[in-house]
Scaffold this active site. Structure first.
Site, mmCIF file in Angstrom:
data_model
loop_
_atom_site.group_PDB
_atom_site.id
_atom_site.type_symbol
_atom_site.label_atom_id
_atom_site.label_comp_id
_atom_site.label_asym_id
_atom_site.label_seq_id
_atom_site.Cartn_x
_atom_site.Cartn_y
_atom_site.Cartn_z
ATOM 1 N N ASP A 81 0.755 -1.018 -0.096
ATOM 2 C CA ASP A 81 -0.055 0.073 0.151
ATOM 3 C C ASP A 81 0.721 1.037 0.020
ATOM 4 O O ASP A 81 0.471 2.207 -0.559
ATOM 5 C CB ASP A 81 -1.018 -0.007 1.104
ATOM 6 C CG ASP A 81 -1.971 -0.819 1.056
ATOM 7 O OD1 ASP A 81 -1.957 -1.795 0.179
ATOM 8 O OD2 ASP A 81 -3.293 -0.607 1.748
ATOM 9 N N CYS A 122 1.045 -8.154 5.377
ATOM 10 C CA CYS A 122 0.724 -6.703 5.024
ATOM 11 C C CYS A 122 -0.634 -6.585 4.868
ATOM 12 O O CYS A 122 -1.660 -7.598 4.718
ATOM 13 C CB CYS A 122 1.714 -6.291 3.993
ATOM 14 S SG CYS A 122 3.319 -5.880 4.648
ATOM 15 N N ASP A 123 -1.115 -5.457 4.443
ATOM 16 C CA ASP A 123 -2.458 -4.929 4.622
ATOM 17 C C ASP A 123 -3.633 -5.627 4.261
ATOM 18 O O ASP A 123 -4.721 -6.024 5.042
ATOM 19 C CB ASP A 123 -2.556 -3.385 3.944
ATOM 20 C CG ASP A 123 -1.568 -2.462 4.538
ATOM 21 O OD1 ASP A 123 -0.700 -2.779 5.244
ATOM 22 O OD2 ASP A 123 -1.985 -1.369 4.456
ATOM 23 N N LYS A 124 -3.654 -6.207 3.039
ATOM 24 C CA LYS A 124 -4.735 -6.788 2.412
ATOM 25 C C LYS A 124 -4.810 -8.447 2.250
ATOM 26 O O LYS A 124 -5.594 -8.973 1.918
ATOM 27 C CB LYS A 124 -5.077 -6.293 0.927
ATOM 28 C CG LYS A 124 -5.196 -4.872 1.052
ATOM 29 C CD LYS A 124 -6.384 -4.317 1.753
ATOM 30 C CE LYS A 124 -6.225 -2.808 2.042
ATOM 31 N NZ LYS A 124 -5.008 -2.191 2.377
ATOM 32 N N SER A 520 -4.843 5.208 5.842
ATOM 33 C CA SER A 520 -3.658 4.204 6.031
ATOM 34 C C SER A 520 -3.803 4.053 7.430
ATOM 35 O O SER A 520 -3.976 4.845 8.354
ATOM 36 C CB SER A 520 -2.307 4.915 5.554
ATOM 37 O OG SER A 520 -1.378 4.165 6.316
#
EC number: 4.2.1.9
Length: 619
Positions: A81, A122-124, A520
């Site tokens: 991201d 990480c994020d997703k 974020s």
């Protein structure tokens, strides 16, 4: 007794062809009949949180095979991201969550795997794999790559701790010299691992511990530390134990939907509020709950946000603490222990770290540093940073000289000495967001808990960035960025650049920002996202005009556009009169690919987790 799913492709003469193919992957005669454990890895050289994961699948596989299983690894995608931020690449971030979930489902079901280990970070990636695991409902253990070490550098002869957001803010601040900006940039992200603050990646990895689907330390043990190796090995051993309980003993408590039940989702959200986690976690927990058929909604989150205190404050909400400090204070288990003592935790839920017949209560008895008698556990949580730039996992074995057991002034606090009795996240509602919106209160200055300002409206993030950097936004403005929701973006972009640029221009505490997009995990300040319904779905945010008075009251959980119902109705009629152009941005130039258009066709607003609209898929 449940039959192994893999028997579909390994038993009977009619499966001779499938067995021949299995043999070509290395399966031997005496392997047939063993459980086949899928390992979903997410190694990529694009993402610092995943660059070190290449050999982790083999590590997990070795433990699975030693415990009597067959391990088969596959890979899925991972979007960074931070690298995708601030340009068209961010349109793809949230939709990648659905692709990851689908890809895991496709591989596991196509090959009839019996159980699953998810190597995420990480994020997703963690949310996507979580959605898939709950959709599949086969034994699963999550093990992430771990957080990176905090950056450290000297500025004006003072040693400071850094992370990604510091680099972004300094780069946009004209008052920071080129030399200092470059120094911060080079020091902000020193090692492999997920960014070092309580951003989305680390928040989600912590939440898997609270959901009961990962081992203690998963969310906080540094990626670089040698102790993290044991988490990967234990994940392989644990998934085999879960598989045996389910397939050999018909024990359904080994299944993820019975572990991550409603109480577990409440535990996860309680943790999130207590540690001031990323607001994106709300989106992902709602999506995961839908996959698990758990009736967990924004109303539950709103209820809990009023009860749970803020017990752990970490960057970006403070420069003092990063994930390495959370680990030293006992990690997720340390926070859960304080929540339990405050009477805010369900401890009668199953957990993958519990021995057969055990639950979260027994896990806390062993892994909460404030109550454990196990010296190995205390040693585990003393694992610290080395301060050496590296992209290699397990490359150091440094230790803190002692644990941070200070629950009065330390990184993790008891309820009595909480950073605030109000939690780190809040749900606001009102005519701007009839179905709710989210603010990370952990990052909001006390002076901004109530705010009244004039709307400065932008039809896209790009226009907002240009307006902020061009001096259009002034103190007292409420920046409104719309048509950036799941459907309207499409893809619900993160707004880290607009908030960072507000800070760099000295407006971080002088302005508010509201959007139907998201933020974020690195965002702080009065940043209100997930406005639902979104503009593209007919939400009131589409009707706001420049100069409108917007009233924000976090203690009262309110966000209001100061217009009468009649005035709003008139604006809605005028919008509908635009015909095919109604609920669409004016003058926005943006290329939207067919893949993104397909995502937008089925996307729901943020209050539903931005998941696919199931009603459009039912027969």
């Amino acid at each position: 007794m449940p039959k192994l799913r893999s028997a579909t492709s390994t038993e009977g003469r009619n499966m001779a062809g499938a067995r021949a193919l299995w043999r070509a992957t290395g399966v031997k005669d005496n392997d047939f009949g063993k459980p086949i454990i899928a390992i979903a890895n997410s190694f990529t050289q694009f993402v610092p949180g995943h660059v070190h994961l290449k050999d982790m699948g083999s590590l997990v596989a070795s433990a699975i095979e030693e415990a009597g299983g067959i391990a088969k690894e596959f890979n899925t995608i991972a979007v960074d991201d931070g690298i995708a931020m601030g340009h068209g690449g961010m349109l793809y971030s949230l939709p990648s969550r659905e692709l990851i979930a689908d890809s895991v489902e496709y591989m596991v079901n196509a090959h009839c795997a019996d159980a699953l280990v998810c190597i995420s970070n990480c994020d997703k990636i963690t949310p996507g794999m979580l959605m898939a695991a709950l959709r599949l409902n086969i034994p699963v253990v999550f093990v992430s790559g771990g957080p990176m070490e905090a950056g450290k550098t000297k500025l004006s002869d003072k040693l400071i701790k850094l992370d990604l957001v510091d680099a972004m803010v300094a780069g946009a601040d004209s008052n920071v010299s080129d030399e200092d900006s470059a120094k911060i940039e080079r020091s902000a992200c020193p090692t492999c691992g997920s960014c070092s603050g309580m951003f989305t990646a680390n928040s989600m990895n912590c939440l898997t511990e609270a959901l009961g689907l990962s081992l203690p330390g998963n969310g906080s043990m540094l990626a670089t530390h040698a102790d993290r190796r044991e988490l990967f090995l234990e994940a392989g051993r644990r998934v085999m134990a879960l598989a045996k309980r389910y397939y050999h003993q018909d024990d359904e408590s080994a299944l993820p939907r019975n572990i991550a039940n409603f109480k577990a989702f409440e535990n996860a959200m309680t943790l999130d509020i207590a540690m001031g986690g990323s607001s994106n976690t709300v989106l992902h927990l709602l999506a995961a709950a839908q996959e698990a058929d758990v009736d967990f909604t924004m109303a539950d989150i709103d209820r809990m946000s009023r009860l749970v205190p803020h017990l752990c404050k970490v960057a970006p909400s403070t420069p003092k603490y990063h994930m390495e400090d959370v680990h030293r204070a006992g990690g997720v288990m340390g926070i859960l222990g304080e929540l339990d003592r405050a009477g805010l935790l369900h401890t009668d839920v199953f957990h993958v770290a519990a021995d057969e017949g055990g639950n979260l209560k027994s896990v806390l008895a062993k892994y909460d540093v404030m109550q454990t008698q196990d010296e190995k556990v205390k040693h585990f949580f003393m694992a610290g940073p080395a301060g050496i730039p590296t992209t290699k996992a397990f490359s150091q074995d440094c230790r803190w000289p002692s644990l941070d057991n200070d629950r009065q002034e330390g990184c993790i606090r008891s309820r009595e000495f909480a950073f605030s009795q109000e939690g780190g996240l809040a749900v606001l509602s009102g005519n701007v967001a009839e179905n709710g919106c989210i603010v990370k209160t952990a990052g909001v200055d006390e002076s901004n808990l109530t705010f009244v300002g004039s709307a400065r409206v932008y039809e896209s993030q790009d226009d907002a960035v240009a307006g902020i950097l061009g001096g259009e936004v002034v103190a007292g403005d409420v920046v409104v960025i719309r048509y950036e929701g799941p459907k309207g973006g499409p893809g619900m972009q993160e707004m880290l650049y607009p908030t960072s640029y507000l800070k760099s221009r000295g407006l971080g505490k002088a302005c508010a920002l509201i959007t139907d997009g998201r933020f974020s995990g690195g965002t702080s300040g009065l940043s209100i996202g997930h406005v639902s319904p979104e503009a593209a779905a007919g939400g009131t945010i589409a009707l706001i005009e420049n100069g409108d008075r917007i009233e924000i009251d976090i203690p009262k959980r309110s966000i209001k556009l100061a217009l009468t119902d009649a005035e709003l109705a008139a604006r809605r009629e005028a919008m509908l009169a635009r015909g095919p152009m109604a609920w669409k941005p004016i003058g926005r130039e943006r290329f939207v690919s067919l893949a993104l258009k397909a995502y937008a066709m089925l996307a729901t607003s943020a209050d539903k987790g931005a998941v696919r609209d199931r009603s459009k898929l039912e027969d």
